[in-house]
Design an enzyme around this catalytic site. Structure first.
Site, PDB file in Angstrom:
ATOM      1  N   ILE A 134       0.828  -1.201   0.000  1.00 35.08           N
ATOM      2  CA  ILE A 134       0.000   0.000   0.000  1.00 35.08           C
ATOM      3  C   ILE A 134       0.864   1.252   0.000  1.00 35.08           C
ATOM      4  O   ILE A 134       0.596   2.222  -0.709  1.00 35.08           O
ATOM      5  CB  ILE A 134      -0.957   0.002   1.205  1.00 35.08           C
ATOM      6  CG1 ILE A 134      -1.954  -1.151   1.105  1.00 35.08           C
ATOM      7  CG2 ILE A 134      -1.705   1.334   1.299  1.00 35.08           C
ATOM      8  CD1 ILE A 134      -2.812  -1.319   2.345  1.00 35.08           C
TER       9      ILE A 134
ATOM     10  N   ASN B  83       1.190   5.290   7.173  1.00 38.22           N
ATOM     11  CA  ASN B  83       0.864   3.987   6.599  1.00 38.22           C
ATOM     12  C   ASN B  83       1.570   2.828   7.299  1.00 38.22           C
ATOM     13  O   ASN B  83       1.050   1.713   7.320  1.00 38.22           O
ATOM     14  CB  ASN B  83       1.226   3.980   5.113  1.00 38.22           C
ATOM     15  CG  ASN B  83       1.149   2.595   4.507  1.00 38.22           C
ATOM     16  OD1 ASN B  83       0.064   2.032   4.323  1.00 38.22           O
ATOM     17  ND2 ASN B  83       2.308   2.012   4.206  1.00 38.22           N
TER      18      ASN B  83
ATOM     19  N   SER C 190      -5.935   3.140   8.643  1.00 37.00           N
ATOM     20  CA  SER C 190      -6.516   2.288   9.665  1.00 37.00           C
ATOM     21  C   SER C 190      -6.845   0.929   9.043  1.00 37.00           C
ATOM     22  O   SER C 190      -6.137   0.452   8.149  1.00 37.00           O
ATOM     23  CB  SER C 190      -7.750   2.956  10.265  1.00 37.00           C
ATOM     24  OG  SER C 190      -8.309   2.164  11.302  1.00 37.00           O
ATOM     25  N   SER C 191      -7.921   0.312   9.473  1.00 37.01           N
ATOM     26  CA  SER C 191      -8.293  -1.021   8.984  1.00 37.01           C
ATOM     27  C   SER C 191      -9.726  -1.324   9.382  1.00 37.01           C
ATOM     28  O   SER C 191     -10.235  -0.797  10.381  1.00 37.01           O
ATOM     29  CB  SER C 191      -7.356  -2.077   9.593  1.00 37.01           C
ATOM     30  OG  SER C 191      -7.854  -3.390   9.383  1.00 37.01           O
TER      31      SER C 191
ATOM     32  N   TYR D  55      -4.368  -5.781  17.524  1.00 32.27           N
ATOM     33  CA  TYR D  55      -4.301  -5.079  16.248  1.00 32.27           C
ATOM     34  C   TYR D  55      -5.542  -4.210  16.033  1.00 32.27           C
ATOM     35  O   TYR D  55      -5.432  -3.029  15.674  1.00 32.27           O
ATOM     36  CB  TYR D  55      -4.149  -6.072  15.101  1.00 32.27           C
ATOM     37  CG  TYR D  55      -4.078  -5.412  13.739  1.00 32.27           C
ATOM     38  CD1 TYR D  55      -2.964  -4.659  13.375  1.00 32.27           C
ATOM     39  CD2 TYR D  55      -5.127  -5.523  12.826  1.00 32.27           C
ATOM     40  CE1 TYR D  55      -2.895  -4.044  12.132  1.00 32.27           C
ATOM     41  CE2 TYR D  55      -5.065  -4.916  11.586  1.00 32.27           C
ATOM     42  CZ  TYR D  55      -3.942  -4.177  11.244  1.00 32.27           C
ATOM     43  OH  TYR D  55      -3.881  -3.552  10.010  1.00 32.27           O
TER      44      TYR D  55
ATOM     45  N   LYS E 236      -5.851   0.081  15.712  1.00 28.83           N
ATOM     46  CA  LYS E 236      -6.483   0.824  14.621  1.00 28.83           C
ATOM     47  C   LYS E 236      -7.660   1.661  15.127  1.00 28.83           C
ATOM     48  O   LYS E 236      -7.921   2.756  14.608  1.00 28.83           O
ATOM     49  CB  LYS E 236      -6.924  -0.145  13.527  1.00 28.83           C
ATOM     50  CG  LYS E 236      -5.755  -0.820  12.813  1.00 28.83           C
ATOM     51  CD  LYS E 236      -4.770   0.193  12.248  1.00 28.83           C
ATOM     52  CE  LYS E 236      -3.664  -0.444  11.429  1.00 28.83           C
ATOM     53  NZ  LYS E 236      -2.743   0.561  10.839  1.00 28.83           N
TER      54      LYS E 236
ATOM     55  N   VAL F  33      -6.135  -6.545   1.226  1.00 31.90           N
ATOM     56  CA  VAL F  33      -5.486  -5.920   0.071  1.00 31.90           C
ATOM     57  C   VAL F  33      -4.470  -6.913  -0.480  1.00 31.90           C
ATOM     58  O   VAL F  33      -3.781  -7.602   0.273  1.00 31.90           O
ATOM     59  CB  VAL F  33      -4.785  -4.604   0.462  1.00 31.90           C
ATOM     60  CG1 VAL F  33      -4.152  -3.945  -0.763  1.00 31.90           C
ATOM     61  CG2 VAL F  33      -5.773  -3.653   1.136  1.00 31.90           C
TER      62      VAL F  33
END
Length: 297
Positions: free
Chosen positions: A33, A116, A167-168, A181, A185, A213
């Site tokens: 990314i 990122n 983020s996620s 995790y 985020k 992704v």
């Protein structure tokens, strides 16, 4: 009666080079990314500081710098620093200043920050170790905070700055094994809202929330993770694989996984949109970058 217009000229630069002359930092920029975001911003004319962490990423980042300078005529530099360390984020800003400040006036402005860089780990509650908790929070939460802290003296004073936090969907979906995790985020999204207020005269601050992704990290996930993720992917509006449109590398596995992951370029496009002058009325938001797995808030 004519409609009121913004006082700033949003069309002063060619549409394809709307970030001409600006300076941006992308952390975790060596691959995936981060590299896609770097390519996208460079195509819009942005000069870049590309951060990476490990020695194994040195050459790939240097090659990316050479590629961006040759293809887009921008200036770019690689900076090795751990965003999970106490001094790494400050070092990134210092190198950026030393390289991009005006040689005569010494003026330096940092226009864009893309947080990122991130690390992940999957553990059930009973298996979480304090060391792993600290590792993820240091990189995913403290790192962005310290980077923005170091950058504050150099942010624009006319609201033209852009900060985008990656983020996620894990912040809100409640994935099994992602107490830590997902928590990092969610914390990053919370800071996004706080920074949007604290830095309102300097920059817009937004987050994006990718789902799966097609990066190296995605291809190394195990069957258990893929099985747990399948119900979410099956309900993602844009994830249905398209034969003849999606690459075979994506299409085959996607038919078994319940849907396709995003291409890195699709995530980069959302980030790039948020960095344009036209995005100046958007701040404090988590923008959907997951094909609808989680709608924006």
């Amino acid at each position: 009666m004519s409609q009121p217009t913004a006082s700033t000229n949003l069309s002063s630069a060619p549409s394809s080079r709307v970030l001409e002359g600006k300076v941006g930092i992308v952390t975790g920029a060596s691959r995936g990314i981060g590299a896609a975001i770097a390519r996208h911003l460079a195509s819009k004319g942005c000069n870049l500081v590309l951060n990476y962490t490990s020695d194994s990423s040195t050459k790939i980042t240097e090659d990316l710098v050479a590629e961006l300078e040759a293809q887009h005529g921008i200036k770019a530099i690689p900076v090795q620093a751990s965003t999970g360390s106490e001094n790494g984020p400050k070092h990134i800003v210092e190198v950026a200043k030393n390289h991009f400040q005006h040689p005569e006036t010494q003026k330096f402005q940092l226009d864009i920050i893309i947080n990122n860089a991130g690390v992940a780990g999957n553990d059930l509650i009973e298996d979480v170790k304090c060391e792993e908790f600290a590792r993820q929070f240091n990189v995913n939460v403290r790192g962005p905070l310290l980077l923005v802290q170091a950058a504050i003296p150099y942010l624009p004073t006319d609201r033209s700055g852009r900060i985008v936090n990656v983020s996620s969907v894990s912040s809100s979906l409640g994935y099994i094994t992602q107490s830590v995790y997902g928590g990092t985020k969610a914390a990053l999204e919370s800071m996004t809202r706080t920074w949007a207020r604290e830095l309102a005269e300097r920059a817009t601050v937004n987050a994006i929330n990718p789902g799966p992704v097609a990066t190296e990290m995605y291809w190394t996930t195990d069957e258990i993770f893929q099985a747990r993720n399948k119900p979410f992917t099956e309900n993602t509006p844009l994830a249905r694989p398209r034969k003849g449109i999606d690459s075979e590398e994506i299409y085959g596995p996607a038919t078994k996984a319940g849907g396709r992951p995003a291409y890195s370029e699709e995530i980069a496009g959302v980030v790039g949109m948020l960095c344009t002058p036209e995005a100046g009325w958007t701040t404090g938001s988590v923008i959907c970058a997951n094909g609808g797995m989680v709608f924006g808030t």
